[in-house]
Design a protein around this motif. Sequence first.
Motif, PDB file in Angstrom:
ATOM      1  N   ALA A  59      14.624 -23.698 -19.031  1.00 30.93           N
ATOM      2  CA  ALA A  59      14.526 -23.870 -17.146  1.00 30.93           C
ATOM      3  C   ALA A  59      14.933 -22.902 -16.419  1.00 30.93           C
ATOM      4  O   ALA A  59      14.318 -22.735 -15.743  1.00 30.93           O
ATOM      5  CB  ALA A  59      15.724 -25.190 -17.524  1.00 30.93           C
ATOM      6  N   ALA A  60      16.005 -22.028 -16.734  1.00 28.10           N
ATOM      7  CA  ALA A  60      16.122 -20.609 -16.714  1.00 28.10           C
ATOM      8  C   ALA A  60      14.720 -19.700 -16.260  1.00 28.10           C
ATOM      9  O   ALA A  60      14.634 -18.751 -15.650  1.00 28.10           O
ATOM     10  CB  ALA A  60      17.154 -20.121 -17.531  1.00 28.10           C
ATOM     11  N   LEU A  61      14.200 -19.495 -17.482  1.00 33.95           N
ATOM     12  CA  LEU A  61      13.388 -18.622 -17.976  1.00 33.95           C
ATOM     13  C   LEU A  61      12.227 -19.242 -16.504  1.00 33.95           C
ATOM     14  O   LEU A  61      11.067 -18.429 -16.602  1.00 33.95           O
ATOM     15  CB  LEU A  61      12.216 -18.717 -19.045  1.00 33.95           C
ATOM     16  CG  LEU A  61      13.848 -18.170 -20.469  1.00 33.95           C
ATOM     17  CD1 LEU A  61      13.037 -18.318 -22.065  1.00 33.95           C
ATOM     18  CD2 LEU A  61      13.553 -16.540 -19.910  1.00 33.95           C
ATOM     19  N   ARG A  99      14.187 -16.596  -3.493  1.00 33.14           N
ATOM     20  CA  ARG A  99      14.789 -16.360  -4.425  1.00 33.14           C
ATOM     21  C   ARG A  99      15.887 -16.136  -4.564  1.00 33.14           C
ATOM     22  O   ARG A  99      15.435 -16.336  -5.727  1.00 33.14           O
ATOM     23  CB  ARG A  99      14.317 -14.139  -4.728  1.00 33.14           C
ATOM     24  CG  ARG A  99      14.675 -13.675  -5.539  1.00 33.14           C
ATOM     25  CD  ARG A  99      14.459 -12.087  -4.798  1.00 33.14           C
ATOM     26  NE  ARG A  99      15.046 -11.510  -6.266  1.00 33.14           N
ATOM     27  CZ  ARG A  99      14.332 -11.440  -6.969  1.00 33.14           C
ATOM     28  NH1 ARG A  99      13.084 -11.970  -7.385  1.00 33.14           N
ATOM     29  NH2 ARG A  99      14.724 -10.145  -8.436  1.00 33.14           N
ATOM     30  N   ALA A 100      16.708 -16.371  -3.583  1.00 28.48           N
ATOM     31  CA  ALA A 100      18.281 -16.955  -3.450  1.00 28.48           C
ATOM     32  C   ALA A 100      18.123 -18.117  -4.581  1.00 28.48           C
ATOM     33  O   ALA A 100      18.578 -18.624  -5.245  1.00 28.48           O
ATOM     34  CB  ALA A 100      18.883 -16.038  -2.461  1.00 28.48           C
ATOM     35  N   ASN A 101      17.561 -19.284  -3.482  1.00 30.02           N
ATOM     36  CA  ASN A 101      17.625 -20.341  -4.199  1.00 30.02           C
ATOM     37  C   ASN A 101      17.052 -20.936  -5.467  1.00 30.02           C
ATOM     38  O   ASN A 101      17.996 -21.402  -6.271  1.00 30.02           O
ATOM     39  CB  ASN A 101      16.728 -21.529  -2.939  1.00 30.02           C
ATOM     40  CG  ASN A 101      17.791 -21.473  -1.826  1.00 30.02           C
ATOM     41  OD1 ASN A 101      18.547 -21.017  -1.323  1.00 30.02           O
ATOM     42  ND2 ASN A 101      16.871 -21.596  -0.717  1.00 30.02           N
ATOM     43  N   TRP A 102      16.287 -19.903  -6.426  1.00 28.83           N
ATOM     44  CA  TRP A 102      16.456 -20.283  -7.141  1.00 28.83           C
ATOM     45  C   TRP A 102      16.818 -19.417  -7.646  1.00 28.83           C
ATOM     46  O   TRP A 102      17.105 -19.981  -9.572  1.00 28.83           O
ATOM     47  CB  TRP A 102      14.869 -19.418  -7.551  1.00 28.83           C
ATOM     48  CG  TRP A 102      13.284 -20.229  -6.936  1.00 28.83           C
ATOM     49  CD1 TRP A 102      12.750 -20.116  -6.298  1.00 28.83           C
ATOM     50  CD2 TRP A 102      12.745 -21.616  -7.724  1.00 28.83           C
ATOM     51  NE1 TRP A 102      11.382 -20.815  -6.346  1.00 28.83           N
ATOM     52  CE2 TRP A 102      11.724 -22.334  -7.002  1.00 28.83           C
ATOM     53  CE3 TRP A 102      13.572 -22.951  -8.347  1.00 28.83           C
ATOM     54  CZ2 TRP A 102      11.187 -22.984  -7.204  1.00 28.83           C
ATOM     55  CZ3 TRP A 102      12.921 -23.502  -8.729  1.00 28.83           C
ATOM     56  CH2 TRP A 102      12.356 -23.833  -8.322  1.00 28.83           C
ATOM     57  N   LEU A 103      17.138 -18.169  -7.754  1.00 24.22           N
ATOM     58  CA  LEU A 103      18.607 -17.737  -8.090  1.00 24.22           C
ATOM     59  C   LEU A 103      19.609 -18.740  -8.715  1.00 24.22           C
ATOM     60  O   LEU A 103      20.491 -18.431 -10.043  1.00 24.22           O
ATOM     61  CB  LEU A 103      18.459 -16.570  -8.105  1.00 24.22           C
ATOM     62  CG  LEU A 103      20.154 -15.483  -8.624  1.00 24.22           C
ATOM     63  CD1 LEU A 103      19.845 -15.126 -10.035  1.00 24.22           C
ATOM     64  CD2 LEU A 103      20.408 -14.179  -7.885  1.00 24.22           C
ATOM     65  N   LEU A 104      20.022 -19.359  -7.451  1.00 25.85           N
ATOM     66  CA  LEU A 104      21.222 -20.154  -7.890  1.00 25.85           C
ATOM     67  C   LEU A 104      20.751 -21.380  -8.531  1.00 25.85           C
ATOM     68  O   LEU A 104      22.431 -21.904  -9.490  1.00 25.85           O
ATOM     69  CB  LEU A 104      21.671 -21.637  -6.208  1.00 25.85           C
ATOM     70  CG  LEU A 104      22.607 -22.100  -6.377  1.00 25.85           C
ATOM     71  CD1 LEU A 104      23.888 -21.141  -6.608  1.00 25.85           C
ATOM     72  CD2 LEU A 104      22.322 -22.562  -4.922  1.00 25.85           C
ATOM     73  N   VAL A 105      19.844 -21.764  -8.570  1.00 25.14           N
ATOM     74  CA  VAL A 105      19.730 -23.720  -9.662  1.00 25.14           C
ATOM     75  C   VAL A 105      19.417 -22.622 -10.837  1.00 25.14           C
ATOM     76  O   VAL A 105      19.699 -23.551 -11.637  1.00 25.14           O
ATOM     77  CB  VAL A 105      17.960 -24.104  -8.904  1.00 25.14           C
ATOM     78  CG1 VAL A 105      17.610 -24.725 -10.371  1.00 25.14           C
ATOM     79  CG2 VAL A 105      17.944 -24.385  -7.224  1.00 25.14           C
ATOM     80  N   LEU A 139      21.161 -22.584 -16.474  1.00 23.52           N
ATOM     81  CA  LEU A 139      21.349 -22.005 -17.427  1.00 23.52           C
ATOM     82  C   LEU A 139      23.323 -21.943 -18.319  1.00 23.52           C
ATOM     83  O   LEU A 139      23.769 -21.704 -19.233  1.00 23.52           O
ATOM     84  CB  LEU A 139      21.168 -20.364 -18.206  1.00 23.52           C
ATOM     85  CG  LEU A 139      20.763 -19.433 -18.838  1.00 23.52           C
ATOM     86  CD1 LEU A 139      20.341 -20.090 -20.006  1.00 23.52           C
ATOM     87  CD2 LEU A 139      20.532 -18.318 -19.105  1.00 23.52           C
ATOM     88  N   GLY A 140      23.943 -21.405 -17.130  1.00 20.75           N
ATOM     89  CA  GLY A 140      25.079 -21.806 -17.363  1.00 20.75           C
ATOM     90  C   GLY A 140      25.641 -23.785 -17.441  1.00 20.75           C
ATOM     91  O   GLY A 140      26.520 -23.156 -18.636  1.00 20.75           O
ATOM     92  N   GLY A 141      25.581 -23.958 -16.564  1.00 23.88           N
ATOM     93  CA  GLY A 141      25.836 -25.396 -17.499  1.00 23.88           C
ATOM     94  C   GLY A 141      25.009 -25.994 -18.773  1.00 23.88           C
ATOM     95  O   GLY A 141      25.806 -26.318 -19.567  1.00 23.88           O
ATOM     96  N   ALA A 148      23.167 -15.823 -13.423  1.00 26.13           N
ATOM     97  CA  ALA A 148      22.855 -15.292 -11.890  1.00 26.13           C
ATOM     98  C   ALA A 148      22.721 -13.754 -12.391  1.00 26.13           C
ATOM     99  O   ALA A 148      21.538 -13.049 -12.048  1.00 26.13           O
ATOM    100  CB  ALA A 148      24.389 -15.919 -11.151  1.00 26.13           C
ATOM    101  N   ALA A 149      23.291 -12.945 -12.827  1.00 20.39           N
ATOM    102  CA  ALA A 149      23.209 -11.142 -13.259  1.00 20.39           C
ATOM    103  C   ALA A 149      22.526 -11.400 -13.781  1.00 20.39           C
ATOM    104  O   ALA A 149      20.968 -10.704 -13.633  1.00 20.39           O
ATOM    105  CB  ALA A 149      24.378 -10.903 -13.428  1.00 20.39           C
ATOM    106  N   ALA A 150      22.092 -12.112 -15.012  1.00 16.08           N
ATOM    107  CA  ALA A 150      20.542 -12.240 -15.620  1.00 16.08           C
ATOM    108  C   ALA A 150      19.515 -12.456 -15.456  1.00 16.08           C
ATOM    109  O   ALA A 150      18.443 -12.095 -15.558  1.00 16.08           O
ATOM    110  CB  ALA A 150      20.731 -12.438 -17.928  1.00 16.08           C
ATOM    111  N   LEU A 151      19.425 -13.339 -14.552  1.00 11.17           N
ATOM    112  CA  LEU A 151      18.049 -13.572 -14.089  1.00 11.17           C
ATOM    113  C   LEU A 151      17.537 -12.623 -12.679  1.00 11.17           C
ATOM    114  O   LEU A 151      16.456 -12.683 -12.809  1.00 11.17           O
ATOM    115  CB  LEU A 151      18.697 -15.362 -13.733  1.00 11.17           C
ATOM    116  CG  LEU A 151      18.873 -16.313 -15.039  1.00 11.17           C
ATOM    117  CD1 LEU A 151      19.007 -17.405 -14.056  1.00 11.17           C
ATOM    118  CD2 LEU A 151      16.725 -16.890 -15.510  1.00 11.17           C
TER     119      LEU A 151
END
Length: 825
Positions: free
Chosen positions: A41-43, A58-64, A69-71, A109-112
């Motif tokens: 999902a994250a990729l 871009r910010a919305n997709w970063l949050l999702v 990935l974190g979850g 978030a940082a990695a993405l």
Amino acid sequence: MTHDWGHFLAAPPDPGSLYVGSYDPLLVVASFLIAAFAALAALAVAGRMRSAKTAAARANWLLVGALALGGGIWSMHFVGMLAFRLPLTVRYDPVLTAASMLPGVLASAAALWVVSRKDLHWGEIAGGGGVLGAGIAAMHHMGMAAMRINARMSYDPRLFALSLLVAVALAVIALSIRFQVDAWRGRIGKWSTPLSAVVMGGAITGMHYMAMSAAYFQRNGDAAAADGGLNPTFLATIIVVVSGLLIALVLSATVAVRYVEIVQRLRNANDALRQAASVFDNTAEGIMITDAAARIVSVNPAFSRVTGYAAAEVLGLTPRVLRSGRHDDAFYRALYASLAAQGHWEGEIWNRRKNGEIYPELLTINAIHGRRGVAVKYVALFRDITLIKRTQDELERLAHFDPLTGLPNRALLAERLNHALERHRRSGGELAIMVLDLDGFKTVNDSLGHPAGDRLLQVVARRLAAALRAEDTVARLGGDEFAVILEDVKHGGDAAEVARKLLHSLAAPVDLGDHSALVTASVGIALFPPDGDDGVALLKAADTAMYESKQGGRNTFQFHHCDMAQAVRRRLDFEAGLRRALAGDELEVWYQPQVDLADGKVVGAEALLRWRDPEIGLIQPADFIALAEDTGLIIPIGEWVLNRACADVRRWRDRFGWPGKVSINVAGPQIGHGDFHFDVLRALGAHALPAQALELEITETFIMQNAANALDVVKQLGGLGITTAIDDFGTGYSSLAYLKHLPIDRLKIDRGFVMDLPGDRDDAAIVRAVIALGASLGFTVIAEGVETEAQRDFLIQAGCNQGQGYLFSRPLPVAEFEAWLQPRA
């Protein structure tokens, strides 16, 4: 109950003091699948971020993606902890459990953010992997800190470090598979994203289970159960459900967006297909598509308009149906060979319409190749260029033929003359070139108008062509000048006979409608080889002979001879020298004073032009003014004299306040070019001179030949306040009627009437008459060529006002005149 986490041991503890755990294999597999799906999902989200058009998207997709990935990392941890069985009760602190999700989300978030950049390098890949590995480790140990157990927990430092390295390394590998290694993507293609998700899932679970193997759970001596906290099974269930929904939501969102993009691409493709179909149907160029066997499979409406064949009539046929028969088999073999070798052919071809008409077309054929590089179709694009061909033919005709008379022009004459010379050089024999110039054409053109002049030229062209043999050439060189090429001339007598015949053909009057005109011609003849070895030299020789014919009485012919050529060469050299003189400051203005005969006071000066040639020396105006007028150089020369004289007068007024005026001779072409009075105004203004400082002298001959124009110019000059004098008065045939109306100020008696005074009775009578005429008309009269006291006395007694001549001073260069004038000013 005690809890001690984060303590590193220098050496492994006594096995007898440890609680020994075990794993449920199904839950281990489930934890890995959770991590892998979260990574997938994250990729997918990272791909969305790379293609996002706006910063907000871009910010919305970063949050999702960070939540997914974190979850997933968080969920995997607690499912993995549920898979781990210890022989004691385990509970979890709710606050720390919830807080342990934060490091995974932030690291994700940082990695993405790093890997979603369009220009991605190995440095960004390593950084993103390091951040993600550190986040996994931080989340793991915060999750471990949330445990409530009655045991002391510590770590083996080597395994702990190894777990961190495993997490970072696998994360870097996963990101490089998905975003960086083009060679890998070339091999694995569409599997790059799932493979990257599996490796990243391995990074998450690998770090967890290796870190768990580094953990020791030591007995605390108290077997009581841990109190408070969340039940592991309940916690894992809630986490799996929430994380699963979140991962499913993210994957569904990416799939939905992908579906929308695919739909939009399909819509765009359909629009492009409709546009292509519209172009195919509406383009002005004909289009024909054939299969690999050259059978026609499709044509557009323009094909039918050009060829006359409907689509149904040609489908299944080959392009042979259009062959005109103008091209041989070799032409078509070369065409097909080019298609086979290059997949392309372009050129002009003649085809046949359905009605049998042959027409030219510009044809382009391209081969369309299949997967194996074999041509599967051919597309031919063509345009009917019949009008272009006609235009080219017309341009060719205009380039080589005179549009008024239809005769060959100068270019075609030169081409034919060169060809004729080549033939005669090989075979021997003589060739004659004639140049004819009409006598009296300008009079017809000016008096009856240009249409009548054009009609006259057309009649002359027809008469000349009719008087010559078919193999001879008559051409119009321009204006009223024609040329004739006579081939195979045995001797000059043949050329003379043809010249007489041409003159005779022009002898009859030409009917011009309401008028008739009678013109003659002056003919110059040059022979090859005596008069020149090439076309340029022969035309020049014939032209020189034509001018000799004009000077010899017109309506006749002259052969070229060497004396003519030398005279022309001298004239050309003199003309070139005069141009150089104008550009190289070789011209000078000299001055001769004009005095009041009664008191000897200097009233003015006449500006006289001189040319100081570096080789010849001083040249008088009589030797070059006529040439300057013929070549048009008199206009820039006259302008130069005008400005130089004005500059000198300005200097004399400033230095010693001389109030006199300068007289400047004006040639007819200066007046004829239309804006002469503006030239005078500019010269006066440039040197801040009043109009009274200047007088312009116009010859009596020019005034009488151009009376109407002269009257206008003199009136314009008078309106500016500039005085005008008639030069050489008495040498022409003056009309007293014009003289009465001309607003002139002075009459200049020509030196030819003064030189024999007072002894010559006729000259004395003429001078007295001119003085009396000037006085009665209110003109000032000045006599030229006064050289003796007796001449001056006679002129004073006759009533002449002013004089100039050697008695007072010869013409002087400007510096000498200035020295002469200063004490007399």
